[in-house]
Design an enzyme around this catalytic site. Sequence first.
Site, PDB file in Angstrom:
ATOM      1  N   ASP A 101       2.168  26.756  -0.067  1.00 31.31           N
ATOM      2  CA  ASP A 101       2.019  27.890  -0.984  1.00 31.31           C
ATOM      3  C   ASP A 101       3.404  28.492  -1.203  1.00 31.31           C
ATOM      4  O   ASP A 101       3.894  29.257  -0.368  1.00 31.31           O
ATOM      5  CB  ASP A 101       1.077  28.945  -0.407  1.00 31.31           C
ATOM      6  CG  ASP A 101      -0.381  28.511  -0.380  1.00 31.31           C
ATOM      7  OD1 ASP A 101      -0.644  27.301  -0.218  1.00 31.31           O
ATOM      8  OD2 ASP A 101      -1.263  29.386  -0.487  1.00 31.31           O
ATOM      9  N   LYS A 164      -1.370  30.560  -8.060  1.00 31.56           N
ATOM     10  CA  LYS A 164      -1.937  31.544  -7.132  1.00 31.56           C
ATOM     11  C   LYS A 164      -1.458  32.924  -7.527  1.00 31.56           C
ATOM     12  O   LYS A 164      -0.275  33.111  -7.837  1.00 31.56           O
ATOM     13  CB  LYS A 164      -1.510  31.194  -5.707  1.00 31.56           C
ATOM     14  CG  LYS A 164      -1.871  32.199  -4.630  1.00 31.56           C
ATOM     15  CD  LYS A 164      -1.402  31.685  -3.273  1.00 31.56           C
ATOM     16  CE  LYS A 164      -1.518  32.735  -2.176  1.00 31.56           C
ATOM     17  NZ  LYS A 164      -1.016  32.232  -0.875  1.00 31.56           N
ATOM     18  N   LYS A 194      -5.883  30.007  -7.441  1.00 32.46           N
ATOM     19  CA  LYS A 194      -6.169  30.715  -6.194  1.00 32.46           C
ATOM     20  C   LYS A 194      -5.995  32.211  -6.391  1.00 32.46           C
ATOM     21  O   LYS A 194      -4.947  32.664  -6.859  1.00 32.46           O
ATOM     22  CB  LYS A 194      -5.261  30.224  -5.068  1.00 32.46           C
ATOM     23  CG  LYS A 194      -5.484  30.953  -3.735  1.00 32.46           C
ATOM     24  CD  LYS A 194      -4.641  30.332  -2.628  1.00 32.46           C
ATOM     25  CE  LYS A 194      -4.708  31.146  -1.350  1.00 32.46           C
ATOM     26  NZ  LYS A 194      -3.882  30.554  -0.259  1.00 32.46           N
TER      27      LYS A 194
END
Length: 236
Positions: A101, A164, A194
């Site tokens: 991430d 995300k 996300k």
Amino acid sequence: MTGSAAEAAAELTPTEVARYIDHTLLKPEATHADVAALVAEAIELGTYSVCVSPSMLPVEVPLEADLKVAVVCGFPSGKHSSTVKAVEAAEAVKLGADEIDMVIDVGAAKEGRFDAVRSDIAAVRAAAPRPIVLKVIIESAVLSDDEIVAVCRAAVDADADFVKTSTGFHPAGGASEHAVWLMRETVGPDFGVKASGGVRTIEQARAMIAAGATRLGVSGTRALLAGAAAAGGSSY
């Protein structure tokens, strides 16, 4: 979101919602004992993964457990050089990370330097090739709608797997249904989205899924899932 999407998300049980969740522990004071407890809780609750800081690697996960390990990169500011992010990602993969991430340079996006954003993501992608899953944290609360669209397109062009919303550390805030919807509209149906930052209740989780999220970043997973039972929903 469509009415059918909202209705389908509203019917998700806590067990089903758990499979969307990256069970997250990113506090600076976290210890290895805390991470071991996180893993045990994730297995008990049935989450998709745990998400931890790179210094916590390697993370011991029982071989029989259906649990992935996600690790943040360039976190939380995104102001690391692309070279540093790439090295950090490569080391995380070497130490057992299944997913990365990464945080973009949000300032570059605010300046309209979307080629630089794309290059930054591409550097991490090269250091962490598939089957490693690459999620790109865009800090959506800081960006305009046009900037969100441009950054999401950069992530797609750089061959990432997810966009995300947030680190959860920025004072501007975390995920919103609007941002998730816009991200989904931009990246299309086959790219991951996300929602992370401020997702604390089962109702919020279902709303993010209805808006287009395919993964959720949650630190208070037990409380979120237990909230459904307290409200009269299905137990997990």
